[in-house]
Every structure is written in C-alpha cells, then in structure tokens.
Design a protein around this motif. Structure first.
Motif, mmCIF file in Angstrom:
data_model
loop_
_atom_site.group_PDB
_atom_site.id
_atom_site.type_symbol
_atom_site.label_atom_id
_atom_site.label_comp_id
_atom_site.label_asym_id
_atom_site.label_seq_id
_atom_site.Cartn_x
_atom_site.Cartn_y
_atom_site.Cartn_z
ATOM 1 N N GLU A 240 0.735 -1.253 0.158
ATOM 2 C CA GLU A 240 0.149 -0.044 0.120
ATOM 3 C C GLU A 240 0.771 1.378 0.124
ATOM 4 O O GLU A 240 0.473 2.306 -0.085
ATOM 5 C CB GLU A 240 -0.897 0.219 1.237
ATOM 6 C CG GLU A 240 -0.304 -0.081 2.715
ATOM 7 C CD GLU A 240 -0.017 -1.413 3.037
ATOM 8 O OE1 GLU A 240 -0.131 -1.562 4.317
ATOM 9 O OE2 GLU A 240 0.008 -2.188 2.330
ATOM 10 N N LEU A 243 2.996 2.686 -4.346
ATOM 11 C CA LEU A 243 2.625 3.680 -5.317
ATOM 12 C C LEU A 243 3.147 5.089 -4.808
ATOM 13 O O LEU A 243 3.749 5.934 -5.396
ATOM 14 C CB LEU A 243 1.203 3.492 -5.526
ATOM 15 C CG LEU A 243 0.470 4.897 -6.491
ATOM 16 C CD1 LEU A 243 0.974 4.868 -7.791
ATOM 17 C CD2 LEU A 243 -0.966 4.701 -6.661
ATOM 18 N N VAL A 274 -0.906 -0.534 -10.498
ATOM 19 C CA VAL A 274 -2.179 0.014 -9.745
ATOM 20 C C VAL A 274 -3.294 -0.018 -10.895
ATOM 21 O O VAL A 274 -2.476 0.569 -12.109
ATOM 22 C CB VAL A 274 -2.103 1.178 -8.942
ATOM 23 C CG1 VAL A 274 -3.482 1.587 -8.684
ATOM 24 C CG2 VAL A 274 -1.075 1.113 -7.935
ATOM 25 N N PRO A 275 -4.580 -0.582 -11.031
ATOM 26 C CA PRO A 275 -5.118 -1.048 -9.921
ATOM 27 C C PRO A 275 -5.283 -2.461 -9.806
ATOM 28 O O PRO A 275 -6.107 -2.992 -9.726
ATOM 29 C CB PRO A 275 -6.562 -0.493 -10.139
ATOM 30 C CG PRO A 275 -6.790 -0.266 -11.575
ATOM 31 C CD PRO A 275 -5.382 -0.106 -12.193
ATOM 32 N N LEU A 279 -5.592 -5.512 -4.189
ATOM 33 C CA LEU A 279 -5.823 -4.134 -4.106
ATOM 34 C C LEU A 279 -5.445 -3.567 -2.703
ATOM 35 O O LEU A 279 -5.952 -3.869 -1.679
ATOM 36 C CB LEU A 279 -7.519 -4.132 -4.076
ATOM 37 C CG LEU A 279 -8.448 -4.357 -5.315
ATOM 38 C CD1 LEU A 279 -9.645 -4.251 -5.311
ATOM 39 C CD2 LEU A 279 -7.598 -3.816 -6.595
ATOM 40 N N VAL A 281 -5.083 -0.454 -1.431
ATOM 41 C CA VAL A 281 -5.607 0.826 -1.240
ATOM 42 C C VAL A 281 -4.827 1.476 0.033
ATOM 43 O O VAL A 281 -4.933 0.885 1.317
ATOM 44 C CB VAL A 281 -7.044 0.796 -1.227
ATOM 45 C CG1 VAL A 281 -7.347 2.449 -1.383
ATOM 46 C CG2 VAL A 281 -7.652 0.375 -2.478
ATOM 47 N N TYR A 294 -11.810 -1.364 -5.354
ATOM 48 C CA TYR A 294 -11.199 -1.061 -6.941
ATOM 49 C C TYR A 294 -11.363 0.188 -7.110
ATOM 50 O O TYR A 294 -10.441 0.889 -7.613
ATOM 51 C CB TYR A 294 -11.929 -2.005 -7.888
ATOM 52 C CG TYR A 294 -11.500 -1.932 -9.257
ATOM 53 C CD1 TYR A 294 -10.290 -2.485 -9.674
ATOM 54 C CD2 TYR A 294 -12.383 -0.866 -10.200
ATOM 55 C CE1 TYR A 294 -9.909 -2.158 -10.945
ATOM 56 C CE2 TYR A 294 -11.890 -0.799 -11.434
ATOM 57 C CZ TYR A 294 -10.639 -1.353 -11.791
ATOM 58 O OH TYR A 294 -10.324 -1.233 -13.039
ATOM 59 N N TYR A 297 -8.843 2.399 -5.466
ATOM 60 C CA TYR A 297 -7.552 2.119 -5.821
ATOM 61 C C TYR A 297 -7.398 3.166 -7.219
ATOM 62 O O TYR A 297 -6.124 3.500 -7.411
ATOM 63 C CB TYR A 297 -7.380 0.875 -6.348
ATOM 64 C CG TYR A 297 -5.919 0.263 -5.975
ATOM 65 C CD1 TYR A 297 -5.171 0.991 -5.146
ATOM 66 C CD2 TYR A 297 -5.487 -0.992 -6.456
ATOM 67 C CE1 TYR A 297 -3.751 0.513 -4.853
ATOM 68 C CE2 TYR A 297 -4.087 -1.349 -6.153
ATOM 69 C CZ TYR A 297 -3.503 -0.804 -5.214
ATOM 70 O OH TYR A 297 -2.209 -1.159 -5.089
ATOM 71 N N LEU A 301 -4.732 5.848 -7.974
ATOM 72 C CA LEU A 301 -3.877 6.291 -8.818
ATOM 73 C C LEU A 301 -4.119 7.551 -9.482
ATOM 74 O O LEU A 301 -2.881 8.399 -9.860
ATOM 75 C CB LEU A 301 -4.136 5.156 -9.799
ATOM 76 C CG LEU A 301 -3.286 5.194 -11.250
ATOM 77 C CD1 LEU A 301 -1.704 5.107 -11.032
ATOM 78 C CD2 LEU A 301 -3.778 4.197 -12.359
#
Length: 507
Positions: A240, A243, A274-275, A279, A281, A294, A297, A301
């Motif tokens: 997580e 990103l 991602v995504p 997942l 997040v 989803y 996420y 992004l």
C-alpha cells in the motif's frame, strides 16, 4: 537503425520544422544533434513521459465513461489537454505481452513467450540485440528513467548456481530462498535501455531493484521473501506504500532534472502496479469513492498521476513534454451481466461501477474489454486539445511514432508490427493502420479490420469456432454475425492466419 545521416539532415529538419513549428534557433540545434552532438535542453526535441496503468479498464476514467463511479479529475484534465483515442489497443489482454509490444513495437507472440504473463524469474521476453523503446531514445541522446513495474524478465543470481526458488510459478512458499541479494541482476531494465530504474521486475518475485541491484522488497499478504537469507538490510515496503514510494521517486527525478543545465531531454516511464490485485489501497483512500476498493484504488492512482503532472508544470517541463497515458490491458473487475462471458476469477465487488463499460469482457479475454485501452496523448501546442480520435492505434505503434520526434531513424523491420502514427497524435486520420491483431491471455486471437472484428476460438477435439462483430454498430460485441457473413469470415480468417504465420506488418 541509426541516427539521421548527414546527407538527409536538411530534408529531415525541414519536415521536422513544418510539423512541429521549430524556429531557426531550434533548427540549428537539431542540425548539431543530427551531426552527432548532443543538443542543449529546449532544442525543440520533446521530453517523453509514458504513464502505464496496470489492469485499468476502458471505462474507469470519467473522460471515457460519463457513468464511471470513480473520480479521476487529474487524468480527465490530461484528456482535456490532449487527444483521446477511443479505439486504441493493448493489444493483448494480459500484462507482460502488452508491455513487450510497447517496448519493442512487435507483437508478443513473435517472442518465445507465445501467451500469458511471465512467471517468476523467467528469462527476458526481449531477444538479444532486439531494440527497445528506451534504447532507441537513449541512442537518440535522451536520458532514460523508469519507476514501478517491468515484468519482461530479469536474471537473478543464486547462491547455489541453480534456478531461483519459485522459478516458473506465480506463487511459491520458498520464493527466492537461494537468491544472492548481494550480487547484481542482469538482463533487466538497465540492460534494456534505462539509465535509471527503480522498481520490481515482477511483483510476485517481490524484489525491488535500484538499477541492477536488489535494494528492497515489496511486502504482499500473499507473496513473501521469508525463505530468503541476507535480507536484513533491505528496505521493506508494504504494497500500500509502493505507489506513493515510486511517485515520490519519480517527482525527485523531475526536480533534479529541472536543475540541470544544457542537458539531454528525458524519457520517464511511470509504470505503477495499480489497480492490479491485490488491491492495496492506502488507508488515506479507503472508502473515498463509495464504490468499493477497486474504485478507491483507481482514484488513488489518479491522485498520484496528478502529483507527477503538477511537478511537470512546476518544473517548467510540461510545455516541451509528450505525455502518453494508457493501460496494459482491461480490468478483471466488473458487474457480471448475462452474456458477458467474463472468465472465471472475474471480480464483481465494484458497487455497480463497470470498469470496462461499454465493452464486453475484461482481462484475459480477446473481447474489447480485455484489449481496448484508454489512450491519451498530450503535447501543448503540438497535439490538439480536448478532441477524440477513432484512429486505430496499438501500443506496438508507440516506438515507431516517437522515433521521428526523437530524431531517430528506425531501420527496416526494427518495429515489425508498429506504424509511425504521429499524424494521428496531431489529430489527422490518414488510415495508416486499418487493422490490428489482438490476443487473449492464451491462444484466442482476433483481427480488428476497419469496423469488423473476427475472433478465433480454438476448440479441443472440435473445429475452430469464429465470431464476427460489427464494432461500428455493436461495440459491446453482443451480436455474432459469423453465420450471416461467411465471406467476410473467410477473408478475415485468411488475413489473420497470414499475419500469425508471417512477419508482415498489419495495415
């Protein structure tokens, strides 16, 4: 494959000036570059930023789907500043092959990996000596940097000289047990044209590379490096946080670049995981959209893409940067409706959001939802803003399209399956590409030819099945016309086989 030769420089520069509006000073610098010298920053050759999402659907973005339940203000803004392609293709419905097409301009089934995503620790899909997009730009005088996900193969050293534990799998309890983390990797991103690389080769391998050295690992709930030794001093990054991590490093790169004087143009490849599942997040984004993890996420992004685009502007780099945004294949998430034929494993927890809307199918399938990608191209003052194009375009066209802008002349056959579609980025539709081959994650192939699409479904122990769709009138592929148009099926079947068995570029 060579830089523009001196004898053709004047003609090439003249055409370049007409296309891109470069003034006399810019032409002088381009002449210097063409004669084998590095031009100063601002010479007219643009920087290049490619943002490649991972498993994002055609209908996730508000710019492509007004019914999307995901707020994507930053990418939508980019779309308003550039040209949106509504019929662009990956052209394969799974990760590694589409990345191969982007990086080589060649259909992936021409490589040793005929189908499917690459498994852990497999050798590179890219053949020895095969020119890649970053190599091309590097030869043209660019500095090249990549952050995120490679997934085209890297060779890892081992302590016992054997294959890495977990080789050829996506999951193994003893993953990487014999990896020698103190030694350099080979045949990875920095051996394929990147001056700088920070990211993993494959997420299920976990190892994060800084150049050709292992600097850390990403921490999954499923994938681990627990069996490996010598990892005490490696940086451990929860998925997580990955990103935000690569975004920060990409921004650092842009800031450092902007401080340089008389330097090369840059190629920045931002390739977040991602995504894609799992997942992961970040807590700051959980529940923000109200449309499930989803959607959260995808929204996350968009937030980090916005940070990179903002830095481009702050650093004064945006005006001379080509920005391309796309996804490597369709989403595996979707609301499952009768007739969708979504594959087993398709996830439906999206609170009514349809990631691939209005297309049929999704990741792994040869239907449009698996192989059609949102594609945005922006370059202020050079590409039209806020317009849409229905020109066919494949990720395998990117390399040939960027070559003339970079001042690089591709040799015949270098990008076997790619076209120079720069005029399409400029808003023209001269039909240089009228057909493209698409592929599922396995051996299901399709041919898009004009408004028509043929899909070939091999059947074990039975005759091959063909489906034919009129995408102009039936973009959701709901009405199979194969029985009504047998002549069209026969003609397209013959053309598909010709391309699959030969080496000719599609029209």
């Amino acid at each position: 494959m060579k830089l523009l030769e001196n004898r053709s420089v004047l003609q090439s520069v003249f055409l370049f000036r007409i296309k891109y509006g470069i003034g006399i000073i810019g032409i002088g610098l381009l002449l210097v570059f063409s004669c084998g010298h590095t031009p100063e920053k601002g010479s007219g050759r643009p920087n290049v930023l490619i943002i490649l999402a991972d498993d994002m659907g055609y209908g996730d973005l508000g710019a492509y789907n007004r019914h999307s339940k995901v707020p994507t203000p930053n990418i939508d803004k980019l779309a308003s500043q550039g040209i949106m392609f509504t019929e662009a293709y990956c052209p394969v419905a799974v990760c590694s092959p589409s990345r191969y097409a982007l990086m080589t301009g060649t259909y992936p089934w021409r490589s040793w990996n005929k189908s499917g995503a690459m498994k852990n620790y497999e050798r590179s899909m890219i053949a020895p000596g095969q020119l890649t997009l970053p190599q091309m730009l590097k030869k043209a005088g660019y500095e090249t940097a990549g952050f995120g996900k490679w997934h085209l193969g890297t060779l890892f050293p081992t302590t016992d000289g054997k294959k890495p534990a977990g080789y050829g799998a996506f999951y193994a309890e003893d993953n990487g047990a014999n990896i020698d983390v103190s030694q350099a990797v080979s045949d990875g991103p920095t051996d394929r044209g990147f001056d700088q690389w920070l990211g993993f080769s494959s997420p299920s391998e976990c190892w994060i590379l800084d150049g050709n050295r292992i600097m850390g690992s990403v921490i999954h709930k499923k994938y681990t490096i627990d069996a490996a030794s010598g990892t005490e001093n490696l940086e451990k990054i929860p998925l997580e946080d990955y990103l935000p991590f690569i975004t920060e490093k990409s921004i650092d790169y842009l800031r450092e670049y902007s401080k340089k004087e008389n330097d090369k143009p840059f190629f920045l490849y931002f390739s977040p995981y991602v995504p894609h599942v799992p997942l992961a997040v970040h807590p700051d984004f959980i529940g923000v959209t109200g449309a499930g993890a989803y959607a959260d996420y995808v929204h996350e992004l968009d937030h980090y893409v916005g940070q990179i685009l903002d830095e481009l502007e702050r650093s004064g780099l945006k005006e001379n940067t080509i920005i391309l945004f796309a996804s490597d294949n369709g989403s595996q998430f979707g609301t499952k409706n009768p007739g969708d034929n979504m594959p087993e494993g398709t996830r439906t927890d999206t609170a009514g959001h349809k990631p691939n809307f209005p297309l049929r199918g999704g990741k792994w399938t040869a239907y449009e939802g698996g192989v059609r990608t949102p594609l945005i191209a922006a370059w202020p003052g050079h590409f039209p803003a806020g317009v849409k194009s229905d020109q066919l375009f494949g990720l395998n066209d990117v390399m040939a399209t960027l070559a003339p802008v970079a001042g690089y002349e591709l040799g015949n056959g270098t990008t076997t399956d790619g076209f120079n579609l720069l005029t399409a980025f400029q808003g023209e539709n001269d039909n240089k590409r009228t057909s493209i081959v698409v592929q599922s994650s396995s051996n299901v192939y399709g041919l898009r030819d004009g408004q028509w699409k043929l899909i070939k479904f091999p059947k074990k122990g039975r005759n091959t099945c063909y489906e034919l769709y009129d995408l102009q009138n039936d973009p959701s592929e709901s009405n199979n016309l194969a029985e009504q148009y047998p002549d069209k099926v026969g003609k397209m079947k013959s053309e598909l086989h010709k391309i699959l068995e030969g080496s000719s570029t599609t029209r």
